[in-house]
Write a protein that holds these residues in place. Structure first.
Motif, PDB file in Angstrom:
ATOM      1  N   ARG A  39      -9.470   0.793  -2.797  1.00  0.00           N
ATOM      2  CA  ARG A  39      -9.783   2.396  -2.649  1.00  0.00           C
ATOM      3  C   ARG A  39     -11.071   2.898  -3.119  1.00  0.00           C
ATOM      4  NH1 ARG A  39      -4.982   0.133  -2.057  1.00  0.00           N
ATOM      5  NH2 ARG A  39      -3.398   1.209  -0.791  1.00  0.00           N
ATOM      6  N   ASP A  69       0.586   3.473  -3.273  1.00  0.00           N
ATOM      7  CA  ASP A  69      -0.103   4.887  -2.822  1.00  0.00           C
ATOM      8  C   ASP A  69       0.658   5.947  -3.587  1.00  0.00           C
ATOM      9  OD1 ASP A  69      -2.308   3.886  -1.507  1.00  0.00           O
ATOM     10  OD2 ASP A  69      -1.670   4.168   0.179  1.00  0.00           O
ATOM     11  N   TRP A  99      -4.938  -2.628  -6.226  1.00  0.00           N
ATOM     12  CA  TRP A  99      -4.449  -1.440  -5.944  1.00  0.00           C
ATOM     13  C   TRP A  99      -5.935  -0.538  -5.903  1.00  0.00           C
ATOM     14  CZ3 TRP A  99      -4.963   3.627  -7.681  1.00  0.00           C
ATOM     15  CH2 TRP A  99      -4.407   4.689  -6.858  1.00  0.00           C
ATOM     16  N   ALA A 106       0.841  -1.164   0.019  1.00  0.00           N
ATOM     17  CA  ALA A 106       0.082  -0.036   0.132  1.00  0.00           C
ATOM     18  C   ALA A 106       0.909   1.241   0.060  1.00  0.00           C
ATOM     19  CB  ALA A 106      -0.869  -0.070   1.316  1.00  0.00           C
TER      20      ALA A 106
END
Length: 204
Positions: A204, A127, A200, A123
């Motif tokens: 989110r 990110d 990913w 992460a």
């Protein structure tokens, strides 16, 4: 940057040459998005060991590295003793660089801290990077050795306590783990993962 037509009729990035090990790595691993925390840790460590060497040197020793470093399990590496470090310095199956070996132990400890306190290693990296992107490299383009994103990631990793994570090393890592698709547009692997379902993004 150039592409090369191989005897099997497939066009590939020229950097992999004709070595079967290197060709297989190019075709099956390089540029494939990786989201597994431990796998990302292993690749970052190996890229650090590559500093000053050709990647094929590390690739040929990868099995030796995995054996010597307990499958790159951070929980084990983080507890390495001075005696274990000395044993690694005698192991011909790896690159015997004391600074890099000691750094690997420290990196494992940092990794565990990130996993325990958040946000998690994968992460953290993804990110910073954002979704995988296309490097859009064409024949004749100069090789890319770093980007602003690589610099940001490098600074964050250094701040956390990692070593051997300069922006050039980090960008090579980003290419390898599919954060950027830097296969040449004429290479058969370019765009192979465009449109993939991305963990990913799902998270989110």
């Amino acid at each position: 940057m150039k592409a090369h037509l191989h005897p099997d009729g497939v066009t590939r990035c020229a950097w992999c040459g004709s070595d079967p090990l290197y060709v297989a790595y190019h075709d099956t691993e390089w540029g494939v998005p990786e989201y597994d925390d431990r796998a990302l840790f292993e690749k970052l460590i190996l890229d650090g060991f590559q500093a000053g060497l050709a990647w094929i040197t590390i690739l040929r020793k990868r099995d030796g590295f995995r054996a010597a470093f307990d499958g790159f399990q951070p929980e084990i590496i983080a507890r390495y003793t001075p005696e274990k470090i000395e044993a690694l310095m005698q192991d011909p199956g790896i690159v015997r660089n004391r600074s890099k070996i000691v750094s690997t132990v420290r990196s494992a400890q940092v990794f565990l801290d990130i996993m325990e306190k958040g946000p998690g290693f994968s992460a953290l990296l993804w990110d910073i990077n954002g979704p995988p992107r296309d490097g859009a490299l064409k024949e004749g383009d100069a090789p890319v050795v770093s980007t602003p994103t690589a610099l940001t990631m490098s600074k964050e990793l250094k701040k956390r306590g990692f070593n051997f994570v300069g922006p050039t090393i980090v960008y090579a890592f980003m290419q390898a783990v599919g954060m950027v698709d830097d296969h040449l547009a004429t290479c058969h692997r370019h765009g192979a993962h465009a449109g993939d379902d991305v963990p990913w993004a799902r998270a989110r």
